[in-house]
Design a protein around this motif. Structure first.
Motif, PDB file in Angstrom:
ATOM      1  N   GLU A  79      11.970  11.560 -11.250  1.00  0.00           N
ATOM      2  CA  GLU A  79      12.364  12.864 -11.773  1.00  0.00           C
ATOM      3  C   GLU A  79      13.808  13.223 -11.432  1.00  0.00           C
ATOM      4  O   GLU A  79      14.189  14.392 -11.554  1.00  0.00           O
ATOM      5  N   ASN A  80      14.591  12.263 -11.045  1.00  0.00           N
ATOM      6  CA  ASN A  80      16.011  12.485 -10.796  1.00  0.00           C
ATOM      7  C   ASN A  80      16.776  12.040 -12.037  1.00  0.00           C
ATOM      8  O   ASN A  80      16.796  10.857 -12.395  1.00  0.00           O
ATOM      9  N   GLU A  81      17.424  12.983 -12.718  1.00  0.00           N
ATOM     10  CA  GLU A  81      18.095  12.674 -13.974  1.00  0.00           C
ATOM     11  C   GLU A  81      19.309  11.776 -13.769  1.00  0.00           C
ATOM     12  O   GLU A  81      19.814  11.202 -14.743  1.00  0.00           O
ATOM     13  N   ASN A  82      19.780  11.648 -12.563  1.00  0.00           N
ATOM     14  CA  ASN A  82      20.865  10.710 -12.293  1.00  0.00           C
ATOM     15  C   ASN A  82      20.367   9.270 -12.215  1.00  0.00           C
ATOM     16  O   ASN A  82      21.174   8.339 -12.281  1.00  0.00           O
ATOM     17  N   HIS A  83      19.047   9.110 -12.053  1.00  0.00           N
ATOM     18  CA  HIS A  83      18.471   7.772 -11.931  1.00  0.00           C
ATOM     19  C   HIS A  83      17.899   7.269 -13.250  1.00  0.00           C
ATOM     20  O   HIS A  83      17.972   6.071 -13.547  1.00  0.00           O
ATOM     21  N   CYS A  84      17.291   8.150 -14.049  1.00  0.00           N
ATOM     22  CA  CYS A  84      16.687   7.739 -15.316  1.00  0.00           C
ATOM     23  C   CYS A  84      16.505   8.969 -16.204  1.00  0.00           C
ATOM     24  O   CYS A  84      16.786  10.099 -15.791  1.00  0.00           O
ATOM     25  N   ASP A  85      16.017   8.732 -17.431  1.00  0.00           N
ATOM     26  CA  ASP A  85      15.831   9.804 -18.415  1.00  0.00           C
ATOM     27  C   ASP A  85      14.385  10.241 -18.531  1.00  0.00           C
ATOM     28  O   ASP A  85      13.986  10.794 -19.572  1.00  0.00           O
ATOM     29  N   PHE A  86      13.582  10.027 -17.500  1.00  0.00           N
ATOM     30  CA  PHE A  86      12.169  10.377 -17.592  1.00  0.00           C
ATOM     31  C   PHE A  86      11.972  11.876 -17.812  1.00  0.00           C
ATOM     32  O   PHE A  86      11.139  12.298 -18.622  1.00  0.00           O
ATOM     33  N   VAL A  87      12.731  12.699 -17.110  1.00  0.00           N
ATOM     34  CA  VAL A  87      12.597  14.153 -17.251  1.00  0.00           C
ATOM     35  C   VAL A  87      12.960  14.586 -18.664  1.00  0.00           C
ATOM     36  O   VAL A  87      12.296  15.455 -19.258  1.00  0.00           O
ATOM     37  N   LYS A  88      13.987  13.985 -19.243  1.00  0.00           N
ATOM     38  CA  LYS A  88      14.372  14.310 -20.618  1.00  0.00           C
ATOM     39  C   LYS A  88      13.254  13.971 -21.590  1.00  0.00           C
ATOM     40  O   LYS A  88      12.933  14.755 -22.502  1.00  0.00           O
ATOM     41  N   LEU A  89      12.651  12.789 -21.424  1.00  0.00           N
ATOM     42  CA  LEU A  89      11.547  12.397 -22.291  1.00  0.00           C
ATOM     43  C   LEU A  89      10.376  13.352 -22.153  1.00  0.00           C
ATOM     44  O   LEU A  89       9.781  13.775 -23.160  1.00  0.00           O
ATOM     45  N   ARG A  90      10.027  13.703 -20.931  1.00  0.00           N
ATOM     46  CA  ARG A  90       8.891  14.610 -20.720  1.00  0.00           C
ATOM     47  C   ARG A  90       9.156  15.984 -21.319  1.00  0.00           C
ATOM     48  O   ARG A  90       8.275  16.581 -21.954  1.00  0.00           O
ATOM     49  N   GLU A  91      10.387  16.497 -21.145  1.00  0.00           N
ATOM     50  CA  GLU A  91      10.724  17.806 -21.695  1.00  0.00           C
ATOM     51  C   GLU A  91      10.647  17.794 -23.216  1.00  0.00           C
ATOM     52  O   GLU A  91      10.069  18.691 -23.835  1.00  0.00           O
ATOM     53  N   MET A  92      11.225  16.773 -23.823  1.00  0.00           N
ATOM     54  CA  MET A  92      11.258  16.705 -25.281  1.00  0.00           C
ATOM     55  C   MET A  92       9.877  16.461 -25.868  1.00  0.00           C
ATOM     56  O   MET A  92       9.532  17.002 -26.920  1.00  0.00           O
ATOM     57  N   LEU A  93       9.083  15.663 -25.186  1.00  0.00           N
ATOM     58  CA  LEU A  93       7.794  15.250 -25.734  1.00  0.00           C
ATOM     59  C   LEU A  93       6.713  16.300 -25.530  1.00  0.00           C
ATOM     60  O   LEU A  93       5.929  16.581 -26.449  1.00  0.00           O
ATOM     61  N   LEU A  94       6.651  16.910 -24.360  1.00  0.00           N
ATOM     62  CA  LEU A  94       5.530  17.780 -24.018  1.00  0.00           C
ATOM     63  C   LEU A  94       5.881  19.267 -24.068  1.00  0.00           C
ATOM     64  O   LEU A  94       5.047  20.076 -24.481  1.00  0.00           O
ATOM     65  N   ARG A  95       7.080  19.620 -23.699  1.00  0.00           N
ATOM     66  CA  ARG A  95       7.377  21.042 -23.588  1.00  0.00           C
ATOM     67  C   ARG A  95       8.053  21.621 -24.819  1.00  0.00           C
ATOM     68  O   ARG A  95       7.732  22.733 -25.243  1.00  0.00           O
ATOM     69  N   VAL A  96       8.963  20.882 -25.431  1.00  0.00           N
ATOM     70  CA  VAL A  96       9.794  21.460 -26.492  1.00  0.00           C
ATOM     71  C   VAL A  96       9.293  21.096 -27.891  1.00  0.00           C
ATOM     72  O   VAL A  96       9.214  21.963 -28.764  1.00  0.00           O
ATOM     73  N   ASN A  97       8.949  19.826 -28.120  1.00  0.00           N
ATOM     74  CA  ASN A  97       8.753  19.357 -29.496  1.00  0.00           C
ATOM     75  C   ASN A  97       7.360  18.807 -29.786  1.00  0.00           C
ATOM     76  O   ASN A  97       7.186  18.108 -30.787  1.00  0.00           O
ATOM     77  N   MET A  98       6.377  19.100 -28.978  1.00  0.00           N
ATOM     78  CA  MET A  98       5.044  18.569 -29.243  1.00  0.00           C
ATOM     79  C   MET A  98       4.497  19.115 -30.566  1.00  0.00           C
ATOM     80  O   MET A  98       3.946  18.356 -31.387  1.00  0.00           O
ATOM     81  N   GLU A  99       4.642  20.399 -30.821  1.00  0.00           N
ATOM     82  CA  GLU A  99       4.121  20.973 -32.064  1.00  0.00           C
ATOM     83  C   GLU A  99       4.888  20.455 -33.274  1.00  0.00           C
ATOM     84  O   GLU A  99       4.305  20.237 -34.348  1.00  0.00           O
ATOM     85  N   ASP A 100       6.192  20.229 -33.127  1.00  0.00           N
ATOM     86  CA  ASP A 100       6.957  19.680 -34.245  1.00  0.00           C
ATOM     87  C   ASP A 100       6.518  18.254 -34.553  1.00  0.00           C
ATOM     88  O   ASP A 100       6.474  17.857 -35.729  1.00  0.00           O
ATOM     89  N   LEU A 101       6.183  17.483 -33.549  1.00  0.00           N
ATOM     90  CA  LEU A 101       5.664  16.134 -33.781  1.00  0.00           C
ATOM     91  C   LEU A 101       4.349  16.172 -34.548  1.00  0.00           C
ATOM     92  O   LEU A 101       4.132  15.388 -35.475  1.00  0.00           O
ATOM     93  N   ARG A 102       3.495  17.101 -34.174  1.00  0.00           N
ATOM     94  CA  ARG A 102       2.221  17.252 -34.893  1.00  0.00           C
ATOM     95  C   ARG A 102       2.459  17.700 -36.330  1.00  0.00           C
ATOM     96  O   ARG A 102       1.821  17.215 -37.266  1.00  0.00           O
ATOM     97  N   GLU A 103       3.403  18.627 -36.510  1.00  0.00           N
ATOM     98  CA  GLU A 103       3.696  19.125 -37.857  1.00  0.00           C
ATOM     99  C   GLU A 103       4.332  18.055 -38.723  1.00  0.00           C
ATOM    100  O   GLU A 103       3.998  17.917 -39.903  1.00  0.00           O
ATOM    101  N   GLN A 104       5.273  17.287 -38.152  1.00  0.00           N
ATOM    102  CA  GLN A 104       5.905  16.208 -38.914  1.00  0.00           C
ATOM    103  C   GLN A 104       4.895  15.148 -39.330  1.00  0.00           C
ATOM    104  O   GLN A 104       4.980  14.591 -40.427  1.00  0.00           O
ATOM    105  N   THR A 105       3.939  14.874 -38.455  1.00  0.00           N
ATOM    106  CA  THR A 105       2.903  13.893 -38.801  1.00  0.00           C
ATOM    107  C   THR A 105       2.100  14.355 -40.000  1.00  0.00           C
ATOM    108  O   THR A 105       1.806  13.564 -40.908  1.00  0.00           O
TER     109      THR A 105
END
Length: 426
Positions: free
Chosen positions: A264-290
């Motif tokens: 969860e250290n953004e200086n080490h990897c992009d895991f936090v970015k992926l989790r934020e985009m996938l679960l918190r911000v854009n989950m409903e848009d992914l469902r809608e796009q599908t």
């Protein structure tokens, strides 16, 4: 009305109606939220990547739980899709999560058809939803939606570009599902090499026309963060379920002799970015796009194959009954044509069989005549041999009789001198 009656009403106490809440249609979002929370949500993730690249570990890290998953070997004869469903709860929100793993992907020597089982699985989920949608008594609210909402495509870090298998697979999948490429095990390469790999991957995707999922920027509330995150694709991720003490706190990390890589250290990897985009911000848009993009494309193509259309060439209104009747007539004509073809094929087959049988009968008759002639010749030869043997036997018998006669005469001639000598002695 009399004046005294007016005075009586004016002297009465006025009634006050207290409202329980705000009156207005702006309460509709609250009603929708309550209804959606009561029904629950579903989210389906497809993990595509080679065996041992870290798909299961990332899923466990992403949802902070340990999913039961059977470890796959590298000796699978073909690619198999293994869906696993889980029920998760956060606060009062229930989520039906389905994680689909591609077992054996990239392990075969011939990888030309590795993507076909994945496409077939995605289309099968679209087909199930379409069948439920076209039922007379349908219940889409209670139907478990198994359509894939997001495909996490895992890219191996041991290389300077994408493999041909990766390009072919993503090109085949981009019209079927939302694709987010991730570079797995990003802690195995240096930061400079990782940046170069990201640039190389995105340039190859663009040059080959692969359409990956872009985080939407239409909504002003998330436009800024989504625009920023689009520049970080593909995400370089590291997964770990181990708690490691770093400083004074416990964090998810991978421990090495030279130090630790914090998930969860953004200086080490992009895991936090992926989790934020996938679960918190854009989950409903992914469902809608599908539903609005990928499923609608599949549905339109499927209905066009079945003969349905919105309007005829004369721009008249669409009639389901007329379309059904036209399709039925077309089907009956096609069925009659196929029956006639089968009948003609049967007749031709019978004629060919009869010709073959006649040819074989003629051949057998010729062989029979040949064997008959051979038998007659052998019989003739045997008759001649029998006659020769009979003649030899007759000649032998004559010689035998003659020999016996001569022997008898010789014996008789020998006995007469013997009698004369006896008589002389007497």
């Amino acid at each position: 009305m009399a004046a005294n009656e007016v005075d009586v009403f004016a002297n009465e106490e006025k009634r006050n109606l207290e409202l329980r809440g705000h009156v207005g249609f702006d309460s509709l979002p609250d009603q929708l939220v309550s209804k959606s929370v009561a029904q629950g949500f579903c989210f389906n993730i497809l993990c595509v990547g080679e065996t041992g690249i870290g798909k299961s570990t990332l899923m466990n890290t992403l949802f902070n739980t340990t999913f039961e998953n059977e470890e796959a070997s590298h000796y699978e004869k073909e690619v198999q899709l293994r869906p696993q469903m889980y029920s998760l709860q956060e606060s009062n929100v229930n989520l039906k999560l389905t994680v689909v793993h591609t077992v054996g992907f990239g392990d075969q020597i011939n990888k030309e058809e590795s993507y076909k089982p994945i496409l077939e699985y995605i289309d099968a989920q679209f087909e199930k939803y379409l069948e439920e949608e076209m039922k007379i008594k349908r219940s889409l609210a209670n139907c478990h939606d198994t359509r894939i909402h997001i495909c996490l495509y895992f890219i191996a870090p041991n290389g300077h570009s994408l493999k041909s298998l990766d390009l072919v697979t993503m090109k085949k999948l981009d019209s079927k599902v939302n694709i987010i490429p991730v570079i797995a095990k990003a802690d195995t390469v240096s930061r400079s090499e990782l940046d170069k790999l990201k640039i190389k991957v995105m340039s190859e995707l663009v040059s080959n026309g692969v359409q990956i999922y872009q985080f939407p920027t239409e909504d002003e509330a998330v436009a800024e963060i989504n625009s920023s995150m689009n520049t970080h694709l593909p995400f370089a991720v590291v997964g770990s379920v181990d708690d490691v003490k770093v400083g004074n706190k416990m964090v998810k990390a991978r421990l090495y002799p030279w130090g630790s890589v914090q998930v969860e250290n953004e200086n080490h990897c992009d895991f936090v970015k992926l989790r934020e985009m996938l679960l918190r911000v854009n989950m409903e848009d992914l469902r809608e796009q599908t539903h609005a993009r990928h499923y609608e494309l599949y549905r339109r193509c499927k209905l066009e194959e079945m003969g349905f259309k919105d309007s005829d060439p004369d721009s008249q209104s669409f009639s389901l009954q007329e379309t059904y009747e036209a399709k039925r007539k077309e089907f009956l004509v096609d069925l009659q044509r196929k029956e006639e073809e089968m009948r003609q094929m049967f007749v031709n087959k019978v004629k060919e069989t009869e010709a073959e049988l006649k040819e074989k009968e003629k051949e057998l008759h010729g062989r029979f005549e040949q064997l008959k002639r051979m038998h007659q010749d052998e019989k003739k030869n045997l008759e001649e041999k029998r006659r020769e043997l009979e003649e030899e036997m007759n000649a032998f018998n004559r010689r035998k009789v003659a020999a016996e006669t001569l022997m008898g005469q010789a014996l008789q001639g020998c006995s007469q001198p013997f009698k004369k000598d006896k008589d002389k002695k007497n």
